[in-house]
Design a protein around this motif. Structure first.
Motif, PDB file in Angstrom:
ATOM      1  N   PRO A  57      25.908  32.054  43.365  1.00 17.30           N
ATOM      2  CA  PRO A  57      24.514  32.198  43.798  1.00 17.30           C
ATOM      3  C   PRO A  57      23.966  33.553  43.362  1.00 17.30           C
ATOM      4  CG  PRO A  57      25.905  31.405  45.599  1.00 17.30           C
ATOM      5  CD  PRO A  57      26.829  31.797  44.484  1.00 17.30           C
ATOM      6  N   PRO A  58      22.713  33.623  42.925  1.00 15.58           N
ATOM      7  CA  PRO A  58      22.148  34.903  42.502  1.00 15.58           C
ATOM      8  C   PRO A  58      22.026  35.860  43.673  1.00 15.58           C
ATOM      9  CG  PRO A  58      20.441  33.225  42.611  1.00 15.58           C
ATOM     10  CD  PRO A  58      21.752  32.522  42.820  1.00 15.58           C
ATOM     11  N   GLY A  59      22.158  37.130  43.375  1.00 14.38           N
ATOM     12  CA  GLY A  59      22.044  38.145  44.414  1.00 14.38           C
ATOM     13  C   GLY A  59      21.937  39.518  43.794  1.00 14.38           C
ATOM     14  N   PRO A  60      21.776  40.543  44.605  1.00 11.62           N
ATOM     15  CA  PRO A  60      21.602  41.895  44.066  1.00 11.62           C
ATOM     16  C   PRO A  60      22.827  42.408  43.331  1.00 11.62           C
ATOM     17  CG  PRO A  60      21.858  41.929  46.468  1.00 11.62           C
ATOM     18  CD  PRO A  60      21.674  40.504  46.074  1.00 11.62           C
ATOM     19  N   ASP A  61      23.999  41.860  43.633  1.00 12.37           N
ATOM     20  CA  ASP A  61      25.229  42.305  42.979  1.00 12.37           C
ATOM     21  C   ASP A  61      25.763  41.251  42.019  1.00 12.37           C
ATOM     22  OD1 ASP A  61      25.263  44.728  44.403  1.00 12.37           O
ATOM     23  OD2 ASP A  61      26.124  43.714  46.139  1.00 12.37           O
ATOM     24  N   ASP A  62      24.866  40.494  41.423  1.00 11.21           N
ATOM     25  CA  ASP A  62      25.265  39.424  40.517  1.00 11.21           C
ATOM     26  C   ASP A  62      26.089  40.001  39.368  1.00 11.21           C
ATOM     27  OD1 ASP A  62      23.398  36.852  38.700  1.00 11.21           O
ATOM     28  OD2 ASP A  62      25.536  37.301  38.780  1.00 11.21           O
ATOM     29  N   ALA A  63      27.405  39.702  39.359  1.00 13.29           N
ATOM     30  CA  ALA A  63      28.313  40.312  38.377  1.00 13.29           C
ATOM     31  C   ALA A  63      27.990  39.867  36.960  1.00 13.29           C
ATOM     32  CB  ALA A  63      29.758  39.974  38.737  1.00 13.29           C
ATOM     33  N   MET A  64      27.612  38.597  36.778  1.00 14.44           N
ATOM     34  CA  MET A  64      27.333  38.118  35.437  1.00 14.44           C
ATOM     35  C   MET A  64      26.129  38.841  34.843  1.00 14.44           C
ATOM     36  SD  MET A  64      28.094  36.214  32.888  1.00 14.44           S
ATOM     37  CE  MET A  64      29.196  34.919  33.441  1.00 14.44           C
ATOM     38  N   ALA A  65      25.063  38.966  35.615  1.00 15.04           N
ATOM     39  CA  ALA A  65      23.870  39.656  35.114  1.00 15.04           C
ATOM     40  C   ALA A  65      24.187  41.110  34.792  1.00 15.04           C
ATOM     41  CB  ALA A  65      22.747  39.565  36.139  1.00 15.04           C
ATOM     42  N   ALA A  66      24.976  41.740  35.649  1.00  7.45           N
ATOM     43  CA  ALA A  66      25.334  43.132  35.394  1.00  7.45           C
ATOM     44  C   ALA A  66      26.194  43.260  34.146  1.00  7.45           C
ATOM     45  CB  ALA A  66      26.065  43.698  36.605  1.00  7.45           C
ATOM     46  N   LEU A  78      34.438  41.302  41.712  1.00 11.34           N
ATOM     47  CA  LEU A  78      34.486  39.848  41.613  1.00 11.34           C
ATOM     48  C   LEU A  78      33.417  39.226  42.496  1.00 11.34           C
ATOM     49  CD1 LEU A  78      38.320  39.166  41.822  1.00 11.34           C
ATOM     50  CD2 LEU A  78      36.856  38.596  39.900  1.00 11.34           C
ATOM     51  N   PRO A  79      32.719  38.202  42.003  1.00 14.13           N
ATOM     52  CA  PRO A  79      31.825  37.464  42.900  1.00 14.13           C
ATOM     53  C   PRO A  79      32.642  36.770  43.989  1.00 14.13           C
ATOM     54  CG  PRO A  79      31.451  36.884  40.585  1.00 14.13           C
ATOM     55  CD  PRO A  79      32.718  37.662  40.640  1.00 14.13           C
TER      56      PRO A  79
END
Length: 349
Positions: A57-66, A78-79
């Protein structure tokens, strides 16, 4: 053209996103992404593993986007695990889209090695239903249900924990030795996959989990889309010790095309030419031999090299192998035959 059998793609995510336009996306393409039927045909793509994957789920700590915004060094958390109730609807939707692709008559979902060879001979795309990250499989009864639907390949984790195992984080430079091994449920999952002859995929699994699978499994060990840690020290890549263990099992590694896992410095800059990919292939061949190396593109799931921008360019890579001094017989093995032979050893004829 030399036919290509590919160890990993994420095209089904695009099919879900296409909604009512899914058939047109598959049959005609829309100019985006890396895969569609016309580009597969243009590049000699004969078949491969089509991954079912649940995004975090998207969130402020989205590892993939980062991860997509960063160059090394980095070590992203890790998510969290995705609950089966969230993962299952998404996974079933992707499975349904793969079945819709089959209904067009251009693709066949293959359950045996004989199915694979027949589909390729008939000019259809030979597809294997693969789950990357076992969140949609809450127990062994569900594993049997997925097997009945055609599941023949399973990665216990993507890069986040499941009830079965722990994935590696997105980190560079990093060892893959990042956490604990299989859970008790994970050990049961390995044994049941062996009984059902579901191929276990070790890509994304951490080193202790890898060792547990190697200890428990009676099948050849496989990493469908990974690279050599000695060339690029990403947490996602395989150490020389791991390569030796895979070789001892008569297993296989599919070379990942993702620039972030290929580049010796972990950079995600556009990569021109094939020198770095050939460096990885040379290293894998030195440990695994001519029968243990294949391709695992990660098409539609990662950033590709500039000269391998989509499936239509696959023959460019094969020509680079030939120019590098690999004989045609070896190139044919890496491109297709090694995958087919590995699956015969895993599934039976």
């Amino acid at each position: 053209m030399i036919p290509v059998f590919d160890g990993h793609n994420d095209f089904l995510q695009r099919m879900v996103a296409a909604g009512p336009g899914r058939d047109r996306l598959w049959l005609e393409g829309d100019g985006s992404g890396h895969l569609d039927l016309p580009r597969m045909k243009a590049g000699g793509f004969a078949g491969g593993f089509f991954a079912i994957w649940t995004p975090s789920p998207p969130g402020p700590d989205d590892a993939m986007a980062a991860m997509l915004k960063k160059n090394p060094p980095f070590a992203l958390p890790l998510p969290p695990e995705v609950a089966p109730a969230q993962a299952l609807p998404h996974a079933l939707a992707q499975a349904g889209h793969l079945m819709a692709m089959e209904r067009t008559g251009t693709l066949a979902i293959c359950r045996t090695a004989a199915d694979l060879r027949a589909a390729i001979a008939d000019g259809q795309i030979a597809a294997i239903l693969h789950i990357e990250g076992a969140e949609p499989i809450p127990d062994l009864d569900a594993l049997h249900a997925w097997h009945a639907m055609g599941l023949r390949s399973l990665g216990p984790v993507w890069s986040r924990p499941t009830r079965y195992a722990h994935g590696v984080p997105f980190a560079f430079p990093s060892s893959p030795d990042t956490g604990p091994g299989l859970t008790a449920e994970g050990e049961d999952l390995v044994r049941e996959c062996n009984r059902l002859r579901i191929m276990l995929d070790l890509s994304h699994l951490n080193e202790k989990g890898f060792d547990d699978v190697a200890r428990l499994s009676d099948a050849p060990l496989v990493a469908s889309h990974s690279c050599a840690h000695a060339v690029a020290p990403s947490s996602r890549n395989l150490t020389d010790r791991q390569l030796r263990v895979i070789a001892e099992s008569r297993g296989l590694v599919g070379l990942n095309f993702a620039v972030g896992f290929l580049h010796p410095e972990g950079r995600r800059d556009p990569m021109h030419g094939f020198e770095i990919m050939l460096r990885h292939l040379d290293h894998l061949l030195a440990f695994l031999g001519e029968d243990g190396v294949a391709l695992g593109s990660d098409f539609d799931g990662a950033e590709m090299p500039a000269d391998l921008a989509d499936a239509s360019a696959l023959q460019n890579l094969l020509q680079a192998m030939l120019d590098h001094g690999y004989g045609r017989e070896l190139v044919e093995k890496i491109a297709c035959k090694n995958w087919l032979n590995l699956l015969e050893r895993t599934w039976g004829a």
